[in-house]
Design an enzyme around this catalytic site. Structure first.
Site, PDB file in Angstrom:
ATOM      1  N   GLU A   1      -7.292   0.548  -4.191  1.00 45.00           N
ATOM      2  CA  GLU A   1      -7.145   0.408  -2.583  1.00 45.00           C
ATOM      3  C   GLU A   1      -8.458  -0.019  -1.988  1.00 45.00           C
ATOM      4  O   GLU A   1      -8.533  -0.949  -1.269  1.00 45.00           O
ATOM      5  CB  GLU A   1      -6.967   1.935  -2.246  1.00 45.00           C
ATOM      6  CG  GLU A   1      -5.376   2.341  -2.249  1.00 45.00           C
ATOM      7  CD  GLU A   1      -4.825   3.550  -2.373  1.00 45.00           C
ATOM      8  OE1 GLU A   1      -5.771   4.490  -1.661  1.00 45.00           O
ATOM      9  OE2 GLU A   1      -3.798   3.982  -2.700  1.00 45.00           O
TER      10      GLU A   1
ATOM     11  N   ASP B   1       0.780  -1.097   0.058  1.00 46.08           N
ATOM     12  CA  ASP B   1      -0.108  -0.029  -0.089  1.00 46.08           C
ATOM     13  C   ASP B   1       0.888   1.114  -0.062  1.00 46.08           C
ATOM     14  O   ASP B   1       1.720   1.526   0.905  1.00 46.08           O
ATOM     15  CB  ASP B   1      -0.971   0.017   1.153  1.00 46.08           C
ATOM     16  CG  ASP B   1      -1.574   1.262   1.269  1.00 46.08           C
ATOM     17  OD1 ASP B   1      -2.014   2.002   0.596  1.00 46.08           O
ATOM     18  OD2 ASP B   1      -2.211   1.518   2.622  1.00 46.08           O
TER      19      ASP B   1
ATOM     20  N   LYS C   1       2.656  11.363  -3.406  1.00 45.70           N
ATOM     21  CA  LYS C   1       1.524  10.640  -4.167  1.00 45.70           C
ATOM     22  C   LYS C   1       0.483  11.678  -4.757  1.00 45.70           C
ATOM     23  O   LYS C   1      -0.020  11.180  -5.961  1.00 45.70           O
ATOM     24  CB  LYS C   1       1.165   9.700  -3.238  1.00 45.70           C
ATOM     25  CG  LYS C   1      -0.184   8.801  -3.906  1.00 45.70           C
ATOM     26  CD  LYS C   1      -0.579   7.883  -2.833  1.00 45.70           C
ATOM     27  CE  LYS C   1      -1.890   7.060  -3.026  1.00 45.70           C
ATOM     28  NZ  LYS C   1      -2.104   6.199  -1.967  1.00 45.70           N
TER      29      LYS C   1
ATOM     30  N   ASP D   1     -12.857   4.969   1.873  1.00 47.42           N
ATOM     31  CA  ASP D   1     -11.447   5.016   1.948  1.00 47.42           C
ATOM     32  C   ASP D   1     -11.073   6.730   2.024  1.00 47.42           C
ATOM     33  O   ASP D   1     -10.864   7.111   0.987  1.00 47.42           O
ATOM     34  CB  ASP D   1     -10.809   4.237   0.818  1.00 47.42           C
ATOM     35  CG  ASP D   1      -8.983   4.103   0.734  1.00 47.42           C
ATOM     36  OD1 ASP D   1      -8.798   4.974   1.998  1.00 47.42           O
ATOM     37  OD2 ASP D   1      -8.879   3.604   0.193  1.00 47.42           O
TER      38      ASP D   1
END
Length: 607
Positions: A171, A8, A70, A193
């Site tokens: 994810e 992850d 990211k 999420d």
């Protein structure tokens, strides 16, 4: 069979997991941490730092410490998200040679995939230390709402890190795999999420026979914990400006201290009602006077500051259920993923919207990596019977006359898939047509992402609209788009395989892979030396402690004096090996040190 790790790659923290027998487990680092901060820094001496050690020095080295990379991965230089990051980051963001984003650290400029690769390489090292074997294959997760360029950039980051990324998975889908794995479930679930930088909501049907079918997914790749922190920073900066007429954002070290304090206060306010923010000597005035910042932030104030952010996530949930054509009462379970879901206001908003308490059975920071490990094992082993049916998060289509976007594969279509549409020419006697392949949800072509283009030539001359061209889109499970165009009358055809771009050329990726490998060899050498040094210094200390007793007991005898001289020589050579950082010599000396220590202990024990 080679092990496949699940990673992850998070905005704030990253996590790595692997299948052990029939269960996925999170791999802890040497320090015992289950997650690693996704932070990379370069010191004044040019040394590269990653994870906890990089985070600890962030305040004193703010300009050369990268966090939340990211949020920039796979983005174009002129995007609004990049402009926002330039305004709020303590590190320097510059334009790359291909209209991409680069980050300047000390005297070197890094691409964003290269920065992310440093974090992935750290996860690879953590896994190899734990497993005691080399790891080359990984499943890496990305936000469900990432576009093709962002996914490709993540894949490139894996390649630079020395990893063969055998699958990129979403994810929320990974979280649902971990939630449903090994249980005979048959239910419809929503995965909410909210991480450090991105928000996703996916609606899935989990079948009793290991079928995981995504019905809809949507999100925002620039909505997460970073934005909640930014609201606290704004609140602190504004109150300080009102009091002292100074903007703390102009000082990079002050900004980094504010970031740390904001994140800490936000986390504290998930369990307490009030948090004290105390930053002494935050900045100096022109008169050399040090100013301090001290504020008390209540949970209620934080919730007011972030009210619209929470509401944005609920609006996106509403959209996901509309896309899935489901009512709220048809959702049987809500799974919370990501560190931000610990915030009481988030939990209340989710409970109010879905009209049920969210499921607390998964670990919000670890569940995505666990799901990635499950998927990794399923791809290389036959024993895990599992079918994963995911969807494309964005519509795919072409630009048509008037700069409109005509979709061929709608958003939330289950992959793999293939769709065909017939178009006609837009001008008289047109002998060629340019096919622009695009991805996005806007009806205006220029508001979507251009993935690739090609030209179909040799069309017969005919009045406008009389030449029919058949366009076919194919999308496979790896997200590779193939587009085929054909003149239906002449059979003239042309095709393209659209490979998304991260903004890096193959040569650049190869060069980065080589330097990453060099770094890994250097790091392994450093680690070997460090391990040998610690072992040697422990024995040296014990020998030095025993020397006086040994000299007193055998120092008068000839053999005793020889033994003492020899021992002194071994100690000196060991010290020289440590000073010269000569790992090979040090390992040789360790064997002799061990013999000397045993002899000294024997001499002392006999008296």
């Amino acid at each position: 069979m080679e092990r496949v790790i699940g990673i992850d790659l998070g905005t704030t923290n990253s996590c790595v997991a692997v299948m052990e027998g029939d269960a996925p487990v999170v791999i802890p680092s040497r320090g015992g941490y289950k997650t690693t901060p996704s932070i990379v820094a370069v010191t004044e001496a040019g040394k590269r730092l990653v994870g906890h050690i990089a985070k600890r020095q962030a305040i004193t080295n703010a300009e050369n410490t990268v966090y939340a990379a990211k949020r920039l991965i796979g983005r174009k230089w002129n995007s609004p998200q990049v402009k926002n990051a330039i305004m709020t980051s303590s590190y320097t963001i510059v334009e790359g040679p291909h209209g991409d984003v680069r980050i300047k650290l000390r005297d070197k400029t890094y691409s964003v995939p290269e920065v992310s690769s440093i974090v992935l390489q750290e996860m690879k090292i953590v896994a190899e230390d734990y497993l005691g074997e080399t790891v080359t294959k990984a499943v890496v997760t990305v936000p469900a709402y990432f576009n093709d360029n962002q996914r490709q950039a993540t894949k490139d980051a894996g390649a630079i890190a020395g990893l063969d990324v055998i699958r990129i998975i979403n994810e929320p889908t990974a979280a649902s795999l971990a939630y449903g794995f090994g249980k005979e479930l048959d239910r419809t679930v929503a995965v909410y999420d909210l991480g450090g930088g991105t928000f996703d909501i996916s609606v899935l049907e989990i079948g009793a026979h290991g079928v995981f079918k995504v019905i809809s997914t949507t999100g925002d790749t620039f909505l997460g914990g970073e934005d909640f922190d930014a609201r606290i920073i704004d609140w602190l900066v504004e109150s300080f400006r009102e009091e002292h007429d100074l903007d703390l954002r102009q000082d990079r070290m002050a900004l980094q201290r504010l970031r740390d304090a904001a994140e800490k206060a936000k986390c504290e306010l998930s369990t307490v009602k009030e948090s004290e923010i105390n930053l002494p000597f935050i900045i100096s005035t022109g008169r050399n006077e040090a100013l301090h910042l001290q504020r008390s932030l209540s949970r209620e104030t934080l919730e007011k500051l972030c009210e619209d952010l929470v509401e944005r996530t609920v609006d996106i949930c509403r959209q996901a259920l509309d896309d899935a054509k489901l009512d709220v009462d048809e959702i049987e379970d809500v799974i919370l993923v990501g560190g931000m879901t610990r915030m009481p206001a988030i939990q209340r908003a989710v409970t109010d919207y879905f009209q049920r308490e969210p499921n607390k059975g998964v670990h919000p920071d670890e569940v995505v990596a666990l799901g990635a490990a499950i998927q990794g094992a399923a791809l290389v082993e036959d024993k895990h019977e599992m079918i994963l049916l995911d969807v494309t998060p964005h519509a795919l289509g072409i630009m048509t006359f008037g700069s409109y976007f005509e979709e061929l594969i709608p958003q939330n279509t289950t992959v793999p898939t293939s769709h065909t549409k017939v178009f006609t020419t837009s001008r008289d006697n047109q002998t060629a047509v340019k096919i622009l392949v695009m991805q996005g949800e806007s009806k205006k072509a220029d508001e979507n992402e251009l993935l690739g283009e090609f030209i179909l030539t040799g069309l017969r001359r005919a009045p406008k609209g009389h030449v029919e061209i058949e366009v076919t889109f194919e999308l496979n499970t790896d997200g590779i788009v193939s587009v085929h165009a054909k003149d239906l009358e002449t059979g003239q055809e042309q095709s393209i395989q659209v490979t998304a771009s991260s903004g890096l050329t193959p040569d650049e990726i190869q060069s980065m892979m080589s330097s990453a490998q060099d770094y890994l060899v250097e790091r392994r050498t450093d680690e070997d030396f460090e391990k040998a040094r610690q072992e040697a210094e422990t024995m040296l200390a014990e020998i030095e402690r025993l020397f006086p007793d040994v000299e007193r007991i055998v120092g008068t005898a000839d053999f005793g004096r020889d033994a003492i001289v020899k021992a002194r020589s071994i100690v000196e050579r060991t010290q020289q090996a440590i000073d010269r950082k000569d790992t090979a010599l040090l390992k040789e000396q360790i064997e002799q040190l061990a013999r000397t220590e045993r002899m000294f202990r024997g001499v002392v024990a006999r008296t």
